[in-house]
Design a protein around this motif. Structure first.
Motif, PDB file in Angstrom:
ATOM      1  N   ASP A 122       0.716  -1.187  -0.047  1.00 25.93           N
ATOM      2  CA  ASP A 122      -0.083  -0.102   0.127  1.00 25.93           C
ATOM      3  C   ASP A 122       0.738   1.289   0.396  1.00 25.93           C
ATOM      4  N   ASP A 123       1.863   1.356   0.484  1.00 30.80           N
ATOM      5  CA  ASP A 123       2.521   2.566   0.541  1.00 30.80           C
ATOM      6  C   ASP A 123       3.811   2.610  -0.486  1.00 30.80           C
ATOM      7  N   TYR A 124       4.239   1.433  -0.871  1.00 30.72           N
ATOM      8  CA  TYR A 124       4.265   1.638  -2.371  1.00 30.72           C
ATOM      9  C   TYR A 124       3.648   2.265  -3.595  1.00 30.72           C
ATOM     10  N   ASN A 125       2.387   1.998  -3.449  1.00 32.04           N
ATOM     11  CA  ASN A 125       1.340   2.001  -4.776  1.00 32.04           C
ATOM     12  C   ASN A 125       1.108   4.111  -4.063  1.00 32.04           C
ATOM     13  N   LYS A 126       0.888   3.897  -2.575  1.00 36.85           N
ATOM     14  CA  LYS A 126       0.606   5.218  -2.289  1.00 36.85           C
ATOM     15  C   LYS A 126       2.185   6.820  -3.152  1.00 36.85           C
ATOM     16  N   ILE A 127       2.816   6.048  -3.402  1.00 43.50           N
ATOM     17  CA  ILE A 127       3.918   7.024  -3.319  1.00 43.50           C
ATOM     18  C   ILE A 127       4.290   6.688  -5.229  1.00 43.50           C
ATOM     19  N   ASN A 128       4.045   5.600  -5.476  1.00 43.58           N
ATOM     20  CA  ASN A 128       3.700   5.864  -7.137  1.00 43.58           C
ATOM     21  C   ASN A 128       2.790   6.920  -7.193  1.00 43.58           C
ATOM     22  N   LYS A 129       1.355   6.762  -7.520  1.00 44.30           N
ATOM     23  CA  LYS A 129       0.548   7.795  -7.393  1.00 44.30           C
ATOM     24  C   LYS A 129       0.858   9.020  -7.180  1.00 44.30           C
ATOM     25  N   SER A 130       1.720   9.065  -6.181  1.00 43.76           N
ATOM     26  CA  SER A 130       2.010  10.817  -5.424  1.00 43.76           C
ATOM     27  C   SER A 130       3.068  11.050  -6.556  1.00 43.76           C
ATOM     28  N   VAL A 131       3.639   9.935  -7.365  1.00 42.35           N
ATOM     29  CA  VAL A 131       5.203  10.868  -8.109  1.00 42.35           C
ATOM     30  C   VAL A 131       4.943  11.059  -9.558  1.00 42.35           C
ATOM     31  N   LYS A 132       4.325  10.057  -9.672  1.00 45.47           N
ATOM     32  CA  LYS A 132       2.936  10.533 -10.700  1.00 45.47           C
ATOM     33  C   LYS A 132       2.677  11.117 -11.035  1.00 45.47           C
ATOM     34  N   ALA A 133       1.807  11.913 -10.162  1.00 41.33           N
ATOM     35  CA  ALA A 133       0.753  13.178  -9.962  1.00 41.33           C
ATOM     36  C   ALA A 133       2.112  14.409 -10.335  1.00 41.33           C
ATOM     37  N   ASN A 134       3.346  14.453  -9.676  1.00 42.56           N
ATOM     38  CA  ASN A 134       3.745  15.759  -9.468  1.00 42.56           C
ATOM     39  C   ASN A 134       4.640  15.749 -10.609  1.00 42.56           C
ATOM     40  N   LEU A 135       4.806  14.172 -11.185  1.00 42.64           N
ATOM     41  CA  LEU A 135       5.388  14.174 -12.368  1.00 42.64           C
ATOM     42  C   LEU A 135       4.357  15.121 -14.148  1.00 42.64           C
ATOM     43  N   ALA A 136       3.749  14.316 -13.758  1.00 45.76           N
ATOM     44  CA  ALA A 136       2.141  15.113 -14.727  1.00 45.76           C
ATOM     45  C   ALA A 136       2.140  16.903 -14.710  1.00 45.76           C
ATOM     46  N   LYS A 137       2.144  16.834 -13.108  1.00 47.18           N
ATOM     47  CA  LYS A 137       2.377  18.972 -13.204  1.00 47.18           C
ATOM     48  C   LYS A 137       3.772  18.940 -13.286  1.00 47.18           C
ATOM     49  N   LYS A 138       4.648  19.264 -13.399  1.00 54.77           N
ATOM     50  CA  LYS A 138       5.656  19.191 -13.951  1.00 54.77           C
ATOM     51  C   LYS A 138       6.061  19.409 -15.734  1.00 54.77           C
ATOM     52  N   ILE A 139       5.598  18.345 -16.344  1.00 53.47           N
ATOM     53  CA  ILE A 139       5.010  18.317 -17.605  1.00 53.47           C
ATOM     54  C   ILE A 139       3.910  19.256 -17.923  1.00 53.47           C
ATOM     55  N   GLU A 140       3.532  20.010 -17.358  1.00 48.88           N
ATOM     56  CA  GLU A 140       2.823  21.013 -18.178  1.00 48.88           C
ATOM     57  C   GLU A 140       3.125  21.788 -18.400  1.00 48.88           C
ATOM     58  N   LYS A 141       3.758  22.132 -16.778  1.00 49.69           N
ATOM     59  CA  LYS A 141       4.853  23.420 -16.632  1.00 49.69           C
ATOM     60  C   LYS A 141       5.772  23.643 -17.835  1.00 49.69           C
ATOM     61  N   SER A 142       6.529  22.087 -18.644  1.00 45.05           N
ATOM     62  CA  SER A 142       7.774  21.871 -19.532  1.00 45.05           C
ATOM     63  C   SER A 142       7.263  22.367 -20.453  1.00 45.05           C
ATOM     64  N   SER A 143       8.068  22.669 -21.525  1.00 45.32           N
ATOM     65  CA  SER A 143       8.384  22.867 -23.046  1.00 45.32           C
ATOM     66  C   SER A 143       7.863  21.344 -23.733  1.00 45.32           C
ATOM     67  N   LEU A 144       7.654  20.203 -22.948  1.00 46.70           N
ATOM     68  CA  LEU A 144       7.567  18.911 -23.617  1.00 46.70           C
ATOM     69  C   LEU A 144       6.208  19.097 -24.662  1.00 46.70           C
ATOM     70  N   LYS A 145       4.762  19.451 -24.090  1.00 43.51           N
ATOM     71  CA  LYS A 145       4.046  19.409 -24.858  1.00 43.51           C
ATOM     72  C   LYS A 145       3.947  20.232 -26.319  1.00 43.51           C
ATOM     73  N   SER A 146       4.223  21.447 -25.932  1.00 45.72           N
ATOM     74  CA  SER A 146       4.507  22.206 -27.133  1.00 45.72           C
ATOM     75  C   SER A 146       5.764  21.593 -28.125  1.00 45.72           C
ATOM     76  N   ASN A 147       6.832  21.551 -27.852  1.00 42.89           N
ATOM     77  CA  ASN A 147       7.874  20.757 -28.388  1.00 42.89           C
ATOM     78  C   ASN A 147       7.075  19.670 -29.857  1.00 42.89           C
TER      79      ASN A 147
END
Length: 209
Positions: free
Chosen positions: A142-167
């Motif tokens: 359960d801890d690993y699932n929570k960590i994985n979910k939190s990691v992906k949520a944080n990465l999704a925010k970083k992706i939105e703020k980055s130039s990856l989607k516009s590129n």
């Protein structure tokens, strides 16, 4: 003698009409052939464009995970924590095999009906350091699932703020522009979202992905 002249004149008229009819049919055949050729050329270009356009990026982050279990009316607690280092490969892809379009031969118009939405894939590599735990509060799935979910949520925010989607969108427009170049060179029109596309700038303004 007069009847002979009339016959000759009638035959000459018939011959002229036959020649004109033949020329007309030949012209129509060449015209139809040109349309078929243009249509086949455009369809081939769309097939060439119809591929998976992938843009890749790399993101890293470090987080600290903590969790407490309390007992005896919160007088005793057992904490577990770990330093979590994340390195993630992220891809933004447009599958142009899924693009829908219509070819209007009569009006020499290509209409792009639908462009697929981007597909974002996140592949994180998660490493744990300085792990602290107790038998009464160990790390569980359960801890690993929570960590994985939190990691992906944080990465999704970083992706939105980055130039990856516009590129990725710029690469998409670059591929679609190949259709635009061909249609312009052949005297055809390219339409999307109810408007005629005349340049890459129009794609930038009118793409609603």
């Amino acid at each position: 003698m007069q009847n002979l002249l009339k016959r000759i004149l009638s035959v000459a008229v018939i011959v002229v009409l036959v020649i004109l009819a033949f020329k007309y049919c030949q012209f129509k055949k060449e015209d139809d052939s040109t349309i078929d050729y243009n249509t086949n050329l455009i369809q081939q270009q769309i097939v060439n464009v119809g591929k998976l356009v992938v843009t890749e990026g790399h993101f890293s982050e470090v987080i600290t995970y903590k969790n407490q279990q309390k007992y005896l009316m919160n007088m005793v607690s057992f904490e577990k924590k770990a330093l979590v280092v994340v390195n993630a490969n992220v891809t933004v892809a447009y599958d142009l095999h899924k693009m829908k379009y219509d070819i209007d031969e009569k009006n020499k118009t290509i209409t792009i009906l639908n462009i697929p939405k981007e597909e974002i894939t996140i592949n994180p590599d998660i490493q744990f350091y300085d792990v602290e735990q107790s038998k009464l509060n160990p790390f569980t799935g359960d801890d690993y699932n929570k960590i994985n979910k939190s990691v992906k949520a944080n990465l999704a925010k970083k992706i939105e703020k980055s130039s990856l989607k516009s590129n990725a969108q710029n690469r998409l427009i670059s591929e679609l522009s190949k259709i635009l170049i061909l249609t312009n060179s052949m005297g055809w029109k390219l339409q999307y979202n109810g408007k005629t596309i005349e340049s890459d700038t129009d794609f930038n303004q009118d793409l609603k992905l």
